[in-house]
Design a protein around this motif. Sequence first.
Motif, PDB file in Angstrom:
ATOM      1  N   ILE A  92      32.398  13.269  70.640  1.00  9.50           N
ATOM      2  CA  ILE A  92      33.613  13.459  69.837  1.00  9.50           C
ATOM      3  C   ILE A  92      33.439  14.676  68.922  1.00  9.50           C
ATOM      4  CG2 ILE A  92      35.078  12.447  68.043  1.00  9.50           C
ATOM      5  CD1 ILE A  92      34.386   9.673  69.229  1.00  9.50           C
ATOM      6  N   ALA A  93      32.251  14.800  68.351  1.00  7.97           N
ATOM      7  CA  ALA A  93      31.975  15.921  67.448  1.00  7.97           C
ATOM      8  C   ALA A  93      32.144  17.259  68.168  1.00  7.97           C
ATOM      9  CB  ALA A  93      30.565  15.793  66.883  1.00  7.97           C
ATOM     10  N   ALA A  94      31.606  17.354  69.380  1.00  6.78           N
ATOM     11  CA  ALA A  94      31.715  18.595  70.145  1.00  6.78           C
ATOM     12  C   ALA A  94      33.178  18.937  70.426  1.00  6.78           C
ATOM     13  CB  ALA A  94      30.937  18.464  71.446  1.00  6.78           C
ATOM     14  N   ARG A  95      33.962  17.923  70.678  1.00  9.34           N
ATOM     15  CA  ARG A  95      35.388  18.108  70.970  1.00  9.34           C
ATOM     16  C   ARG A  95      36.110  18.744  69.782  1.00  9.34           C
ATOM     17  NH1 ARG A  95      37.182  12.618  72.233  1.00  9.34           N
ATOM     18  NH2 ARG A  95      35.625  12.790  73.893  1.00  9.34           N
ATOM     19  N   HIS A  96      35.694  18.350  68.566  1.00  8.71           N
ATOM     20  CA  HIS A  96      36.368  18.838  67.353  1.00  8.71           C
ATOM     21  C   HIS A  96      35.652  20.027  66.715  1.00  8.71           C
ATOM     22  CE1 HIS A  96      39.449  15.664  66.830  1.00  8.71           C
ATOM     23  NE2 HIS A  96      38.568  14.872  67.412  1.00  8.71           N
ATOM     24  N   GLY A  97      34.476  20.376  67.220  1.00  8.86           N
ATOM     25  CA  GLY A  97      33.726  21.462  66.615  1.00  8.86           C
ATOM     26  C   GLY A  97      33.135  21.108  65.267  1.00  8.86           C
ATOM     27  N   VAL A  98      32.742  19.839  65.123  1.00 12.91           N
ATOM     28  CA  VAL A  98      32.145  19.364  63.871  1.00 12.91           C
ATOM     29  C   VAL A  98      30.842  18.628  64.208  1.00 12.91           C
ATOM     30  CG1 VAL A  98      34.383  19.184  62.704  1.00 12.91           C
ATOM     31  CG2 VAL A  98      33.473  17.197  63.933  1.00 12.91           C
ATOM     32  N   SER A  99      30.198  18.043  63.200  1.00 10.94           N
ATOM     33  CA  SER A  99      28.959  17.301  63.431  1.00 10.94           C
ATOM     34  C   SER A  99      29.246  15.813  63.629  1.00 10.94           C
ATOM     35  CB  SER A  99      28.015  17.475  62.238  1.00 10.94           C
ATOM     36  OG  SER A  99      28.532  16.787  61.108  1.00 10.94           O
ATOM     37  N   ALA A 100      28.260  15.095  64.160  1.00  5.91           N
ATOM     38  CA  ALA A 100      28.394  13.645  64.319  1.00  5.91           C
ATOM     39  C   ALA A 100      28.540  12.957  62.965  1.00  5.91           C
ATOM     40  CB  ALA A 100      27.185  13.078  65.070  1.00  5.91           C
ATOM     41  N   ALA A 101      27.882  13.504  61.960  1.00  2.00           N
ATOM     42  CA  ALA A 101      28.026  12.947  60.612  1.00  2.00           C
ATOM     43  C   ALA A 101      29.462  13.094  60.123  1.00  2.00           C
ATOM     44  CB  ALA A 101      27.070  13.641  59.647  1.00  2.00           C
ATOM     45  N   GLU A 106      28.943  20.047  54.129  1.00  2.00           N
ATOM     46  CA  GLU A 106      29.394  19.571  55.440  1.00  2.00           C
ATOM     47  C   GLU A 106      30.000  18.181  55.315  1.00  2.00           C
ATOM     48  OE1 GLU A 106      26.999  17.708  59.048  1.00  2.00           O
ATOM     49  OE2 GLU A 106      26.722  19.893  58.973  1.00  2.00           O
ATOM     50  N   ASN A 107      29.356  17.305  54.563  1.00  2.00           N
ATOM     51  CA  ASN A 107      29.828  15.912  54.451  1.00  2.00           C
ATOM     52  C   ASN A 107      31.203  15.798  53.803  1.00  2.00           C
ATOM     53  OD1 ASN A 107      27.509  14.931  55.651  1.00  2.00           O
ATOM     54  ND2 ASN A 107      26.512  14.330  53.726  1.00  2.00           N
ATOM     55  N   ILE A 108      31.514  16.708  52.900  1.00  2.00           N
ATOM     56  CA  ILE A 108      32.816  16.621  52.231  1.00  2.00           C
ATOM     57  C   ILE A 108      33.908  17.360  53.009  1.00  2.00           C
ATOM     58  CG2 ILE A 108      32.675  18.668  50.739  1.00  2.00           C
ATOM     59  CD1 ILE A 108      33.717  16.944  48.440  1.00  2.00           C
ATOM     60  N   ASP A 109      33.499  18.102  54.035  1.00  2.00           N
ATOM     61  CA  ASP A 109      34.450  18.906  54.812  1.00  2.00           C
ATOM     62  C   ASP A 109      34.975  18.090  56.005  1.00  2.00           C
ATOM     63  OD1 ASP A 109      35.952  21.015  55.753  1.00  2.00           O
ATOM     64  OD2 ASP A 109      34.234  22.043  56.690  1.00  2.00           O
ATOM     65  N   VAL A 110      35.695  17.019  55.709  1.00  2.00           N
ATOM     66  CA  VAL A 110      36.164  16.110  56.771  1.00  2.00           C
ATOM     67  C   VAL A 110      37.672  15.851  56.682  1.00  2.00           C
ATOM     68  CG1 VAL A 110      33.939  14.954  57.068  1.00  2.00           C
ATOM     69  CG2 VAL A 110      35.552  14.074  55.368  1.00  2.00           C
ATOM     70  N   PHE A 111      38.380  16.736  56.002  1.00  2.00           N
ATOM     71  CA  PHE A 111      39.802  16.486  55.762  1.00  2.00           C
ATOM     72  C   PHE A 111      40.728  17.456  56.495  1.00  2.00           C
ATOM     73  CE2 PHE A 111      37.420  14.860  52.090  1.00  2.00           C
ATOM     74  CZ  PHE A 111      37.766  13.522  52.203  1.00  2.00           C
ATOM     75  N   ASP A 112      40.146  18.262  57.384  1.00  2.00           N
ATOM     76  CA  ASP A 112      40.994  19.204  58.122  1.00  2.00           C
ATOM     77  C   ASP A 112      40.991  18.924  59.628  1.00  2.00           C
ATOM     78  OD1 ASP A 112      38.443  20.008  58.655  1.00  2.00           O
ATOM     79  OD2 ASP A 112      38.738  22.120  58.128  1.00  2.00           O
ATOM     80  N   PHE A 113      40.531  17.728  60.029  1.00  2.00           N
ATOM     81  CA  PHE A 113      40.675  17.304  61.411  1.00  2.00           C
ATOM     82  C   PHE A 113      40.956  15.810  61.426  1.00  2.00           C
ATOM     83  CE2 PHE A 113      36.250  16.343  60.589  1.00  2.00           C
ATOM     84  CZ  PHE A 113      35.944  15.250  61.391  1.00  2.00           C
ATOM     85  N   GLU A 114      41.455  15.319  62.537  1.00  2.00           N
ATOM     86  CA  GLU A 114      41.826  13.902  62.630  1.00  2.00           C
ATOM     87  C   GLU A 114      41.366  13.332  63.966  1.00  2.00           C
ATOM     88  OE1 GLU A 114      45.803  11.066  62.105  1.00  2.00           O
ATOM     89  OE2 GLU A 114      45.839  13.184  61.527  1.00  2.00           O
ATOM     90  N   LEU A 115      40.847  12.126  63.930  1.00  2.00           N
ATOM     91  CA  LEU A 115      40.426  11.432  65.144  1.00  2.00           C
ATOM     92  C   LEU A 115      41.630  10.749  65.779  1.00  2.00           C
ATOM     93  CD1 LEU A 115      37.148   9.783  63.788  1.00  2.00           C
ATOM     94  CD2 LEU A 115      37.372  11.957  65.023  1.00  2.00           C
TER      95      LEU A 115
END
Length: 275
Positions: free
Chosen positions: A204-213, A239-248
């Motif tokens: 899923i992370a690879a799909r969004h260009g983010v980390s698994a965390a 990195e941990n706080i940068d989770v608000f510009d993509f959606e699962l």
Amino acid sequence: MSVPTLTLNDGIKIPQLGLGVWKMEDAETPRIIRNALDAGYRHIDTAAAYGNEAGVGRGVADSDVAREDIFVTSKLWNDRQGYDETKRAFDETLDKLGFDYLDLYLIHWPMPARDKYVETWRAMIELRDAGRIRAIGVSNFLPDHLERLIEETGEAPAINQIELHPRFQQADQRAAHEKLGITTECWSPLGQGEALANPILTEIAARHGVSAAQVTLRWQIQLGLVTIPKSANHERMRENIDVFDFELSEHEMAQIKQIDTAAGRIGPNPATADF
């Protein structure tokens, strides 16, 4: 970067993502707190048992962010439960932090064999009503513990902080919280790093260009939970706080649900823990 807030059952707003400081050395904590605040964090989670309340307080005082803009949580340790002892322990916590008030105070573990958590809760209600704590809650409480608090005092905790990560998703516990109007907060949200190598999460992370965390934290955000990842590393913090510009997607959320396992618990069982 602005972190969204959730409104607790008492009307207090809590940032949905914060920084946990478990196992951080007190002398190093002020620097870590300043870095976190610079990165956009406005929610810090400590505890008397962590031994770094003083460091948290120094970090907050030394920062350029106003105290009223920072949401700080601390927790009462197990050997201080009891009505009078709770009030003394809270005074010590506030003194170490150097604050006039605390945003959130939690009973760290229920310790049911000691049977002191109800009288402890009564003391915390009084501290809140006196204006010394904005919100009060618990940590590691099971549904029967929560129901007893409500039945005997008429007051539901604002929050229950529990172990919650992809391998231990606590669906039944979350449902109990929702029924009782209690917000769920995750400790060990990354499963002490286990999430980082899970193939579902890495895909899923690879799909969004983010980390698994980041996928894991985003999953918790979308479930409506509060999460407090721990990191002393400045880049990882960012990195941990940068989770608000993509959606699962719904499919991705369902994929993550499959990771859950009955053997996923890392920490002690609250039903029997006594330490």
